[in-house]
Write a protein that holds these residues in place. Structure first.
Motif, PDB file in Angstrom:
ATOM      1  N   GLN A 129       0.845  -1.196   0.000  1.00 16.59           N
ATOM      2  CA  GLN A 129       0.000   0.000   0.000  1.00 16.59           C
ATOM      3  C   GLN A 129       0.876   1.240   0.000  1.00 16.59           C
ATOM      4  OE1 GLN A 129      -2.267  -0.353   3.621  1.00 16.59           O
ATOM      5  NE2 GLN A 129      -0.693   0.641   4.847  1.00 16.59           N
ATOM      6  N   TYR A 130       0.258   2.357  -0.375  1.00 20.82           N
ATOM      7  CA  TYR A 130       0.918   3.659  -0.418  1.00 20.82           C
ATOM      8  C   TYR A 130       0.060   4.661   0.344  1.00 20.82           C
ATOM      9  CZ  TYR A 130       3.769   1.714  -4.200  1.00 20.82           C
ATOM     10  OH  TYR A 130       4.626   0.948  -4.942  1.00 20.82           O
ATOM     11  N   THR A 131       0.670   5.496   1.140  1.00 22.60           N
ATOM     12  CA  THR A 131      -0.021   6.557   1.880  1.00 22.60           C
ATOM     13  C   THR A 131       0.238   7.888   1.177  1.00 22.60           C
ATOM     14  OG1 THR A 131       0.248   5.334   3.955  1.00 22.60           O
ATOM     15  CG2 THR A 131      -0.251   7.697   4.097  1.00 22.60           C
ATOM     16  N   LEU A 132      -0.850   8.544   0.744  1.00 25.14           N
ATOM     17  CA  LEU A 132      -0.742   9.792  -0.014  1.00 25.14           C
ATOM     18  C   LEU A 132      -1.535  10.894   0.678  1.00 25.14           C
ATOM     19  CD1 LEU A 132      -1.237   8.264  -3.579  1.00 25.14           C
ATOM     20  CD2 LEU A 132       0.904   9.033  -2.591  1.00 25.14           C
ATOM     21  N   ARG A 133      -1.256  12.118   0.279  1.00 28.72           N
ATOM     22  CA  ARG A 133      -1.994  13.295   0.781  1.00 28.72           C
ATOM     23  C   ARG A 133      -2.523  14.099  -0.400  1.00 28.72           C
ATOM     24  NH1 ARG A 133       2.599  13.001   3.715  1.00 28.72           N
ATOM     25  NH2 ARG A 133       3.583  14.631   2.421  1.00 28.72           N
ATOM     26  N   ALA A 134      -3.788  14.595  -0.254  1.00 29.53           N
ATOM     27  CA  ALA A 134      -4.437  15.391  -1.325  1.00 29.53           C
ATOM     28  C   ALA A 134      -4.789  16.771  -0.780  1.00 29.53           C
ATOM     29  CB  ALA A 134      -5.693  14.682  -1.823  1.00 29.53           C
ATOM     30  N   GLN A 135      -4.741  17.750  -1.685  1.00 25.72           N
ATOM     31  CA  GLN A 135      -5.031  19.135  -1.288  1.00 25.72           C
ATOM     32  C   GLN A 135      -5.658  19.858  -2.473  1.00 25.72           C
ATOM     33  OE1 GLN A 135      -1.662  21.410  -0.025  1.00 25.72           O
ATOM     34  NE2 GLN A 135      -2.879  22.820   1.199  1.00 25.72           N
ATOM     35  N   ALA A 136      -6.671  20.659  -2.167  1.00 26.39           N
ATOM     36  CA  ALA A 136      -7.358  21.468  -3.200  1.00 26.39           C
ATOM     37  C   ALA A 136      -7.011  22.938  -2.968  1.00 26.39           C
ATOM     38  CB  ALA A 136      -8.875  21.268  -3.137  1.00 26.39           C
ATOM     39  N   LEU A 137      -6.466  23.593  -3.995  1.00 27.70           N
ATOM     40  CA  LEU A 137      -6.038  24.990  -3.916  1.00 27.70           C
ATOM     41  C   LEU A 137      -6.815  25.847  -4.889  1.00 27.70           C
ATOM     42  CD1 LEU A 137      -2.144  24.471  -3.845  1.00 27.70           C
ATOM     43  CD2 LEU A 137      -3.703  24.656  -1.900  1.00 27.70           C
ATOM     44  N   ASP A 138      -6.973  27.086  -4.535  1.00 28.29           N
ATOM     45  CA  ASP A 138      -7.548  28.058  -5.476  1.00 28.29           C
ATOM     46  C   ASP A 138      -6.485  28.333  -6.528  1.00 28.29           C
ATOM     47  OD1 ASP A 138      -8.029  30.876  -6.550  1.00 28.29           O
ATOM     48  OD2 ASP A 138      -9.918  30.464  -5.473  1.00 28.29           O
ATOM     49  N   ARG A 139      -6.854  28.109  -7.789  1.00 27.95           N
ATOM     50  CA  ARG A 139      -5.872  28.211  -8.851  1.00 27.95           C
ATOM     51  C   ARG A 139      -5.349  29.627  -9.016  1.00 27.95           C
ATOM     52  NH1 ARG A 139      -4.687  24.624 -12.846  1.00 27.95           N
ATOM     53  NH2 ARG A 139      -6.451  23.338 -12.279  1.00 27.95           N
ATOM     54  N   ARG A 140      -6.188  30.599  -8.674  1.00 26.54           N
ATOM     55  CA  ARG A 140      -5.749  31.972  -8.882  1.00 26.54           C
ATOM     56  C   ARG A 140      -4.937  32.481  -7.701  1.00 26.54           C
ATOM     57  NH1 ARG A 140     -11.216  35.005  -9.993  1.00 26.54           N
ATOM     58  NH2 ARG A 140     -11.781  33.614  -8.278  1.00 26.54           N
ATOM     59  N   THR A 141      -5.395  32.208  -6.504  1.00 25.73           N
ATOM     60  CA  THR A 141      -4.706  32.751  -5.333  1.00 25.73           C
ATOM     61  C   THR A 141      -3.735  31.763  -4.697  1.00 25.73           C
ATOM     62  OG1 THR A 141      -6.445  32.012  -3.841  1.00 25.73           O
ATOM     63  CG2 THR A 141      -6.706  34.191  -4.852  1.00 25.73           C
ATOM     64  N   GLY A 142      -3.907  30.441  -4.951  1.00 24.04           N
ATOM     65  CA  GLY A 142      -3.057  29.434  -4.354  1.00 24.04           C
ATOM     66  C   GLY A 142      -3.421  29.120  -2.926  1.00 24.04           C
ATOM     67  N   ARG A 143      -4.567  29.637  -2.448  1.00 24.00           N
ATOM     68  CA  ARG A 143      -4.982  29.349  -1.085  1.00 24.00           C
ATOM     69  C   ARG A 143      -5.678  28.001  -1.010  1.00 24.00           C
ATOM     70  NH1 ARG A 143      -8.466  34.269   0.874  1.00 24.00           N
ATOM     71  NH2 ARG A 143      -9.455  33.760  -1.153  1.00 24.00           N
ATOM     72  N   PRO A 144      -5.485  27.274   0.092  1.00 21.05           N
ATOM     73  CA  PRO A 144      -6.148  25.972   0.238  1.00 21.05           C
ATOM     74  C   PRO A 144      -7.664  26.142   0.295  1.00 21.05           C
ATOM     75  CG  PRO A 144      -4.348  26.177   1.797  1.00 21.05           C
ATOM     76  CD  PRO A 144      -4.575  27.541   1.226  1.00 21.05           C
ATOM     77  N   MET A 145      -8.330  25.373  -0.479  1.00 14.99           N
ATOM     78  CA  MET A 145      -9.797  25.363  -0.458  1.00 14.99           C
ATOM     79  C   MET A 145     -10.312  24.297   0.499  1.00 14.99           C
ATOM     80  SD  MET A 145     -10.351  27.798  -2.537  1.00 14.99           S
ATOM     81  CE  MET A 145     -12.136  27.670  -2.709  1.00 14.99           C
ATOM     82  N   GLU A 146      -9.563  23.320   0.748  1.00 13.68           N
ATOM     83  CA  GLU A 146      -9.921  22.222   1.653  1.00 13.68           C
ATOM     84  C   GLU A 146      -8.687  21.902   2.512  1.00 13.68           C
ATOM     85  OE1 GLU A 146     -12.712  20.705   2.096  1.00 13.68           O
ATOM     86  OE2 GLU A 146     -13.941  21.276   0.369  1.00 13.68           O
ATOM     87  N   PRO A 147      -8.876  21.441   3.731  1.00 17.24           N
ATOM     88  CA  PRO A 147      -7.721  21.005   4.536  1.00 17.24           C
ATOM     89  C   PRO A 147      -7.052  19.770   3.893  1.00 17.24           C
ATOM     90  CG  PRO A 147      -9.632  21.367   5.923  1.00 17.24           C
ATOM     91  CD  PRO A 147     -10.143  21.407   4.514  1.00 17.24           C
TER      92      PRO A 147
END
Length: 801
Positions: A129-147
């Motif tokens: 198995q592999y442990t990964l992390r996902a993150q959603a960012l605002d494409r324009r500002t680069g701010r995280p949209m989700e933790p």
């Protein structure tokens, strides 16, 4: 709110979809929010309509595990799943980022759609198995949209690994004749596939080779015997091939094999048997004890400890004459001689020999008996034996005064053979080097040949030989020990020179000496000596003797008033007698000196000359004067010796005359033109050269090396001519091949301007016995004419010197 697009993966089949749904539900129940509620409590809160005392905080991330099959071999990237946020309106304003194990290398994500693909071939056996992390960012500002949150991608197993025997090939041993079902060995195969998923790792064992002798348990891999009465003597080694197949042994499963080498170990199931029931052997009657007569062998098909044999003589008339032992290496019975044999006494023997196994197994006793017997006939062969003495040892006592020719013992020997040859006796002279004894050649009478002296040799150990007349090589021997008995033939005497001292102030009856005696005789009752004054001194007015009755005597004074000036030494004869028969005596003399003593009786001086010295001269001063006189005498003798040595002419022995006339130059020299090398007058007349003035010396030559011609013995210069002198030296050089030649050696850096020849030194002359020719000197010119005459060939004999 995050959502997973895994359910929309059209490439997954129905079973995978059901498992994803189940895992999604489980993930929902295991979400942990700020540690305030257990997963079970959260699940009950979601399913219950009743109000709760606390509200669960809303989380937008919906967590699902992803599954992907291993060993994908397609050309396109393998679709894994999809991540989607409820904040994504599909306008591309959200950017998805993937990080963690394998991100960007093994897995990639479409940052716009959130689709996850595997770009490398995956192997569950390498990583599950592999442990990964996902993150959603605002494409324009680069701010995280989700933790940011973690998720796991598990690798789904397929049956891609065959079972393997990691410990193979196997080696096992099982006793022969083992019952059916006897466990031999257990083999184990391992499968690298996932044992918790399907039947990929479920292994079933089977036997491919080795029937009908062995079988294998399909589940445990235990190999057992399948045939009864397997005999090692018939077949000892077996090669068994075992197969392990996964998928429960179903069609399509993968399989692996291993080899098991099984050896049947030996048990004692074969009794020993003699291949011959009768053995015929022979032995010489002269065979020594413990010598080998022959061997018997009981054959046993077993091996090792089960084939060990013990041989014994169980019957026969030769049990007391022969013995048998077992060779531990070859398990044969060795028959040996136990006691001396005699052809004349018994010509043959019969033995009954038994061979048996000492180690038995109770379950095979029915195959016995585990012993066997054979008969051995032994013939004794006649040999010509040497004479035998009876008895085999003689001890004789003889007094030392026995007369010469007296018979002291009769030595007897006989021929043990039937022919009974005549015997002749003699003495081994190496045992009687003094030739004290003689033996009669026919009767064996041992007699004395010389007077015996116990004080010289008290014991004699001789060897008497007996030889057959018809066969002189047959010789017997017997040791004879002769003890010489003591007789009283030595008178007692003083063991050393006795010298006593008597003081001038001695009183009458004063002890001055205790004496003792020795006697070389050794009487049975011990020595006892008697002391008295000799008859000529029986009425001695000065001294008397008292016997102490303990082999010692005391010498006492009979008067006082001894004076050195009157008599300084007394000689007292003492008679010493022993107690033997007859009584022997001797006279010893005791020397008694008269000495001056102090008041305590300590001797001061025993020399009458001491009274002639001045009163004031002490003993130490006298010793000092004598020492000085001795030193002066030594110095005078040394000076006279040195003067005499200087006056004697220096003469060299012919053996030591090895030096030559060596002349050293510091310049290059002038060859034959240089006339200052030496004075020729010294060779014309050595005596005049020594007696006259000093010869002319070179100024450029160091004075420590001079001509050796003046050291030549005068006998060598009789004719006073150079011709005779050189011929004499040449003769000596020719006669003594190991001595250097007596030449005039001159060392030059080069020969000079006037030389037309090479070196004339005889140091490199031939040393062989052949004559050397010097005729070529006549061709060198007038300067070498004289040498040609001296060294040329001569018809007449060389002059003797």
């Amino acid at each position: 709110m995050w959502t997973s697009g895994r359910m929309s993966n059209a490439k997954n089949w129905l079973g995978l979809g059901m498992s994803l749904y189940f895992w999604g539900l489980m993930d929902l129940t295991t979400t942990v929010l700020s540690g305030t509620a257990t997963p079970q409590g959260e699940l009950e809160a979601l399913l219950s309509d009743e109000p709760q005392s606390h509200q669960r905080t809303k989380r937008s991330w919906v967590w699902n595990q992803f599954f992907v099959l291993e060993e994908y071999t397609g050309t396109d990237p393998l679709y894994v799943g999809k991540l989607h946020s409820d904040m994504d309106r599909g306008d591309g304003s959200i950017k998805y980022i993937l990080s963690g194990e394998g991100a960007g290398i093994v897995f990639t994500i479409d940052d716009t759609t959130g689709d996850i693909h595997a770009i490398q071939r995956l192997d569950r056996e390498e990583r599950a198995q592999y442990t990964l992390r996902a993150q959603a960012l605002d494409r324009r500002t680069g701010r995280p949209m989700e933790p940011e949150s973690e998720f796991i991608i598990k690798i789904q197993d397929i049956n891609d690994n065959e079972p393997k025997f990691l410990d193979g090939p196997y080696v096992a041993t099982v006793p022969e004749m083992s019952p059916v079902g006897t466990s031999v060995i257990q083999v184990t195969a391992t499968d690298a596939d996932d044992p918790t998923y399907g039947n990929s790792a479920r292994v079933v064992y089977s036997i491919l080779q080795g029937q009908p002798y062995f079988s294998v348990d399909s589940k445990t891999g235990v190999i057992r015997t399948a045939l009864m009465n397997m005999d090692r003597e018939a077949k000892e080694y077996y090669e068994v091939i075992i197969q392990a197949k996964d998928m429960g042994g179903q069609l399509g499963g993968l399989a692996g094999t291993t080899t098991v080498n099984i050896t049947l170990s030996d048990v004692n199931d074969n009794p020993p048997r003699f291949p011959q029931k009768h053995y015929q052997m022979s032995v010489l009657e002269s065979a020594p004890i413990s010598s080998t007569v022959g061997r018997v062998f009981a054959k046993d098909l077993d091996e090792g400890i089960n084939a060990e044999m013990k041989y014994t003589i169980v019957d026969g008339d030769g049990a007391d004459a022969f013995d048998i032992s077992t060779d531990p290496n070859f398990q044969v019975g060795i028959i040996t001689v136990k006691k001396p044999l005699s052809f004349e006494s018994k010509k043959s023997y019969t033995l009954k020999v038994e061979g048996a196994n000492p180690h038995l197994e109770m379950r095979f006793l029915n195959l016995g008996p585990f012993q066997d017997t054979t008969t051995v006939h032994i013939s004794v062969e006649d040999v010509d034996e040497p004479p035998v003495f009876e008895p085999g040892f003689y001890f004789v006592e003889v007094p030392e005064d026995v007369a010469i020719g007296t018979t002291i013992q009769i030595i007897s020997a006989k021929d043990p053979d039937v022919t009974n040859n005549s015997i002749r006796y003699s003495i081994d002279r190496s045992s009687d080097p003094g030739r004290f004894f003689y033996v009669d050649i026919t009767t064996g009478a041992l007699m004395t040949a010389r007077p015996l002296d116990r004080e010289e040799f008290s014991w004699h150990n001789i060897t008497v030989l007996a030889m057959e007349m018809n066969n002189p090589s047959q010789v017997g021997s017997v040791p004879v020990t002769i003890k010489v008995l003591d007789v009283n033939d030595n008178a007692p005497e003083f063991p050393r020179f006795y010298e006593a001292f008597v003081c001038e102030n001695a009183k009458a009856g004063q002890l001055i000496q205790t004496v003792s005696a020795v006697d070389q005789d050794d009487p049975l009752n011990g020595q006892h000596f008697y002391y008295s004054l000799a008859p000529e001194a029986a009425n001695n007015p000065n001294f008397t003797i008292r016997d102490n009755q303990d082999n010692t005597a005391r010498i006492l004074t009979r008067r006082s008033g001894f004076r050195q000036q009157e008599q300084s030494v007394f000689y007292l004869p003492i008679l010493i007698a022993d107690s033997g028969q007859p009584v022997l005596s001797s006279t010893g003399t005791l020397t008694i000196q008269v000495c001056s003593c102090d008041d305590d009786g300590h001797v001061m001086s025993c020399s009458p000359e001491a009274y002639m010295l001045p009163v004031s001269l002490s003993r130490g001063a006298l010793i000092a004067i004598l020492a000085c006189i001795f030193v002066l005498l030594v110095l005078v003798l040394l000076i006279l010796s040195m003067r005499r040595h200087r006056k004697q002419p220096y003469i060299i022995d012919d053996e030591e005359n090895i030096h030559e006339n060596i002349v050293r130059y510091d310049d290059e020299g002038g060859g034959e033109e240089d006339t200052e090398a030496f004075d020729i007058a010294a060779m014309w007349n050595p005596r005049e050269a020594q007696a006259g003035t000093a010869p002319k010396t070179r100024q450029d030559m160091l004075p420590e090396i001079e001509s050796l011609s003046r050291y030549v013995p005068q006998t060598c210069a009789v004719n006073s001519t150079v011709h005779s002198y050189v011929l004499a030296k040449l003769y000596e050089a020719d006669m003594d091949l190991w001595a250097p030649p007596f030449d005039s050696l001159q060392t030059y850096m080069f020969e000079g301007d006037g030389s037309v020849a090479g070196s004339l030194s005889s140091l490199q002359s031939a040393t062989s016995d052949s004559e050397q020719s010097f005729d070529f000197l006549t061709d060198w010119g007038p300067r070498f004419r004289k040498l040609a005459e001296l060294y040329g060939a001569s018809e007449g004999p060389s002059p003797l010197w």
